[in-house]
Every structure is written in structure tokens, then in C-alpha cells.
Design a protein around this motif. Structure first.
Motif, PDB file in Angstrom:
ATOM      1  N   TYR A 138       0.840  -1.193   0.000  1.00 26.46           N
ATOM      2  CA  TYR A 138       0.000   0.000   0.000  1.00 26.46           C
ATOM      3  C   TYR A 138       0.878   1.246   0.000  1.00 26.46           C
ATOM      4  O   TYR A 138       1.973   1.250   0.562  1.00 26.46           O
ATOM      5  N   GLU A 139       0.361   2.293  -0.609  1.00 29.15           N
ATOM      6  CA  GLU A 139       0.979   3.605  -0.549  1.00 29.15           C
ATOM      7  C   GLU A 139      -0.071   4.591  -0.062  1.00 29.15           C
ATOM      8  O   GLU A 139      -1.169   4.653  -0.617  1.00 29.15           O
ATOM      9  N   VAL A 140       0.279   5.320   0.975  1.00 24.66           N
ATOM     10  CA  VAL A 140      -0.618   6.331   1.534  1.00 24.66           C
ATOM     11  C   VAL A 140       0.058   7.681   1.338  1.00 24.66           C
ATOM     12  O   VAL A 140       1.146   7.924   1.859  1.00 24.66           O
TER      13      VAL A 140
ATOM     14  N   CYS B  28      -0.523  11.737   1.814  1.00 25.72           N
ATOM     15  CA  CYS B  28      -1.314  12.798   2.422  1.00 25.72           C
ATOM     16  C   CYS B  28      -0.344  13.849   2.946  1.00 25.72           C
ATOM     17  O   CYS B  28       0.837  13.829   2.602  1.00 25.72           O
TER      18      CYS B  28
ATOM     19  N   TYR C  41      -1.492  13.069  10.606  1.00 22.95           N
ATOM     20  CA  TYR C  41      -1.935  13.017   9.211  1.00 22.95           C
ATOM     21  C   TYR C  41      -3.061  14.026   9.028  1.00 22.95           C
ATOM     22  O   TYR C  41      -3.974  14.099   9.851  1.00 22.95           O
TER      23      TYR C  41
ATOM     24  N   ILE D 177      -6.243  13.009   4.893  1.00 20.58           N
ATOM     25  CA  ILE D 177      -6.065  11.582   4.643  1.00 20.58           C
ATOM     26  C   ILE D 177      -7.425  10.930   4.420  1.00 20.58           C
ATOM     27  O   ILE D 177      -8.406  11.262   5.094  1.00 20.58           O
ATOM     28  N   ASP D 178      -7.485  10.020   3.459  1.00 23.11           N
ATOM     29  CA  ASP D 178      -8.720   9.275   3.191  1.00 23.11           C
ATOM     30  C   ASP D 178      -8.980   8.267   4.309  1.00 23.11           C
ATOM     31  O   ASP D 178      -8.043   7.674   4.855  1.00 23.11           O
TER      32      ASP D 178
ATOM     33  N   ASP E 278      -7.403   4.934   3.872  1.00 28.61           N
ATOM     34  CA  ASP E 278      -5.988   4.879   4.221  1.00 28.61           C
ATOM     35  C   ASP E 278      -5.797   4.753   5.731  1.00 28.61           C
ATOM     36  O   ASP E 278      -4.889   4.055   6.183  1.00 28.61           O
TER      37      ASP E 278
ATOM     38  N   ARG F 247      -6.272   1.194   6.432  1.00 26.71           N
ATOM     39  CA  ARG F 247      -5.093   0.422   6.030  1.00 26.71           C
ATOM     40  C   ARG F 247      -3.963   0.567   7.044  1.00 26.71           C
ATOM     41  O   ARG F 247      -3.277  -0.403   7.367  1.00 26.71           O
TER      42      ARG F 247
END
Length: 128
Positions: free
Chosen positions: A71-73, A75, A91, A94-95, A98, A101
Motif C-alpha cells: 500500500y501507498e498512503v 497525504c 496526518y 487523509i482518506d 488509508d 489500512r
């Protein structure tokens, strides 16, 4: 008589668990395009080491990790504490997926820590 447990619901206190990463945990973080060392991580933020000066309030970040897949986050990080070379940040932008995750990553890291501790315990018993 059972002990009384009091929980303070002060918003200034952390509401998520922070985990310290082990050197073989598949996690990397770059802040403003620069690779940094993660001290600990939670679903709300991250503490990291950076030898330079982080003078701005907000920086873009990219967190890469592997649990069931890579995964790549991406933000932004808002720096809250500066104690060069250590920084703590939250953060922002941020979604929710994410955050979920990252929560999964923290659970996986906790499982790895438990397995490592059990292996150390077995090795200690075998030595005696």
C-alpha cells in the motif's frame, strides 16, 4: 472488591495505539520526498527522525507498507512537536480507507511483535 478504572475522555490525549517498528517491518516513510526513519506510528500520526530542520508546519508524505499487499498512503503531515532530530506529526487530508489500512498495519506489527516475543521466550527456555 474490584479496582475502579477511570477513563479520562480529554480530547488532548491520544485515542489510538502507537507501535514501534522493528527493523524488518516492511514500512517506509518519505517526508517532502526525503526518506526518514520512523520512530512509531499510529492511525492518527507518526513520529520520525530527520537530521535536517523541518521548519514548515505542513509537509507532504508518502507511507509505503506491506500487509496483505503493498500500500501507498499519500497525504500531508502537520508537525506538532519538534525536537531535532525527532519530530511528531499528525496526518491531515487523509482518506478514511488509508486510515483503515494503517490500522491494519499496526495490527500486523503487533502480531509480529507477539511472534518475536514467543520466539525469544522459546530460545531462553532452550538455553536453560
Amino acid at each position: 472488591m474490584k479496582p475502579v478504572i477511570e477513563i479520562d475522555n480529554d480530547d488532548s490525549q491520544r485515542l489510538t495505539y502507537r507501535v514501534k517498528l522493528h527493523h524488518d517491518d516492511p514500512v517506509s516513510l518519505s517526508v517532502a520526498g526525503v526518506a526518514v526513519d520512523i520512530i512509531d506510528i499510529s492511525a492518527k500520526g507518526v513520529a520520525f527522525r530527520y537530521q535536517g530542520d523541518a521548519t514548515k508546519e505542513v509537509y507532504p508524505m508518502l507511507l509505503t507498507f506491506e500487509t496483505d499487499k503493498v500500500y501507498e498512503v499519500a497525504c500531508n503531515l502537520k508537525i506538532h512537536r519538534r525536537s531535532n532530530p525527532e519530530y511528531s506529526a499528525e496526518y491531515i487530508d487523509i482518506d478514511e480507507k488509508d486510515v483503515t489500512r494503517i490500522t491494519g498495519l499496526i495490527i500486523e506489527c503487533q502480531k509480529r511483535d507477539i511472534r518475536r516475543e514467543k520466539l525469544l521466550e522459546v530460545e531462553r527456555r532452550e538455553r536453560t
